[in-house]
Design a protein around this motif. Structure first.
Motif: not given
Length: 267
Positions: A130-131, A147-152
Motif C-alpha cells: 500500500s505504500e 507511522d506517518h503514512l495514512p493507513g499504517t
C-alpha cells in the motif's frame, strides 16, 4: 543483549574454520584433536537455542561427515563406532525417553513458534503493498518509520491479529527478525537488488574453487546456503557478522591457493 545468540555466532564461525582446516590438512587435524574443538563448538551452537545456527552447522557438516566416514583408511572402525553410538543412543531413549525428549524440546525450543516474526513479516508485506512507489523502490531509510503514512496504524492492527502489545513495536521499531523484510523496509527493492548482487559475488567466488578441493568447496557452498536460510529468521546485524567474515576469509585463503596452482602449471 542475547549472549546465547552471540556465542552461537562465534562458534558457527569457528566450526567453519575447523572444517576448512580438516580438508586443508587432515593428518594435522587429527593429530591436534581438532574433533574435540568441533564437538565443543557444536555443543555451544545447540545450547544457544538459535535455530538458524542449527541449519548453518548442519549443512556445513555434511561434506565433513561424508569424507570422515567414507575415508578408506578408517572406514570400518568409524562406521563401527557410529553404529555403537547409535545403539547406545537408542538404548538411552528406551530407558528415559520422556525425560530426554522433554529436555531436547526445551533446549532446541521445538515447542515454540517463530514468535512475533509472524506479525513483523505480515506488517511489512501488507505495508509494501500500500505504500507509495518511491518507498517501494528506496524504502524508508536507516531508522526510518512508516507511522506517518495514512493507513499504517490500520495495517499494524490487521497484521497483529489480536496481539495488541505488538502494535507499538511495529510502529516504532524498524528492524525485524527477517533480514530480507528488514532490507525491503529500509532500502526498498533497490536494496534487495544490491544484496542479491553481493550474494551472487559470494557464490561466484566459491564456485571458482570447485576444482581445487571438493570438500572445501562444498563446505563453503553449504555454509553460504545455511546463512541465506538463517537470515529469514534472525536479525543479522547483531548475530551474523562474524560467520560472514569467516566465510570471506576462507574464500580468500583458498583463492590464493588457486592462484598459486595456476601460476605453477606448466605452459
Amino acid at each position: 543483549m542475547n549472549h546465547q545468540a552471540v556465542g552461537g555466532s562465534i562458534s558457527i564461525g569457528l566450526i567453519l574454520l575447523i572444517l576448512v582446516f580438516y580438508f586443508h590438512n587432515r593428518e594435522l587435524w587429527m593429530r591436534n584433536h581438532m574433533w574435540l574443538y568441533l564437538a565443543v563448538n557444536l555443543s555451544i551452537v545447540v545450547l544457544s537455542g538459535t535455530r538458524g545456527y542449527f541449519v548453518i552447522a548442519g549443512l556445513a557438516l555434511l561434506p565433513f561427515l561424508w569424507n570422515f566416514f567414507m575415508d578408506r583408511k578408517y572406514f570400518r572402525i568409524r562406521w563401527l563406532a557410529a553404529a555403537v553410538m547409535l545403539w547406545l543412543f537408542c538404548l538411552l531413549l528406551l530407558v528415559g525417553s520422556d525425560e530426554i525428549w522433554s529436555y531436547v524440546v526445551q533446549t532446541l525450543r521445538l515447542n515454540e513458534s517463530i514468535g512475533y516474526r509472524v506479525y513483523e513479516n505480515a506488517f511489512i508485506k501488507m505495508l509494501y503493498q500500500s505504500e507509495p512507489w518511491y518507498h517501494k523502490l528506496l524504502g524508508f531509510g536507516l531508522g526510518g518509520r512508516a507511522d506517518h503514512l495514512p493507513g499504517t496504524i490500520g495495517i499494524a492492527w490487521e497484521a497483529v491479529r489480536g496481539a495488541v502489545w505488538m502494535v507499538p513495536k511495529l510502529l516504532t521499531e524498524t528492524t525485524c527478525h527477517n533480514y530480507w523484510y528488514t532490507i525491503l523496509f529500509k532500502q526498498g527493492a533497490l536494496g534487495l537488488f544490491v544484496c542479491a548482487m553481493v550474494i551472487s559475488c559470494f557464490f561466484r567466488k566459491i564456485f571458482a574453487y570447485r576444482n581445487i578441493d571438493s570438500g572445501v568447496y562444498h563446505t563453503l557452498l553449504f555454509f553460504e546456503i545455511g546463512i541465506l536460510i538463517s537470515l529469514t529468521y534472525r536479525i543479522s546485524s547483531t548475530c551474523g557478522v562474524f560467520e560472514v567474515l569467516v566465510l570471506l576469509w576462507s574464500s580468500e585463503m583458498f583463492g590464493e591457493k588457486l592462484e598459486i596452482r595456476r601460476e605453477s602449471k606448466p605452459i
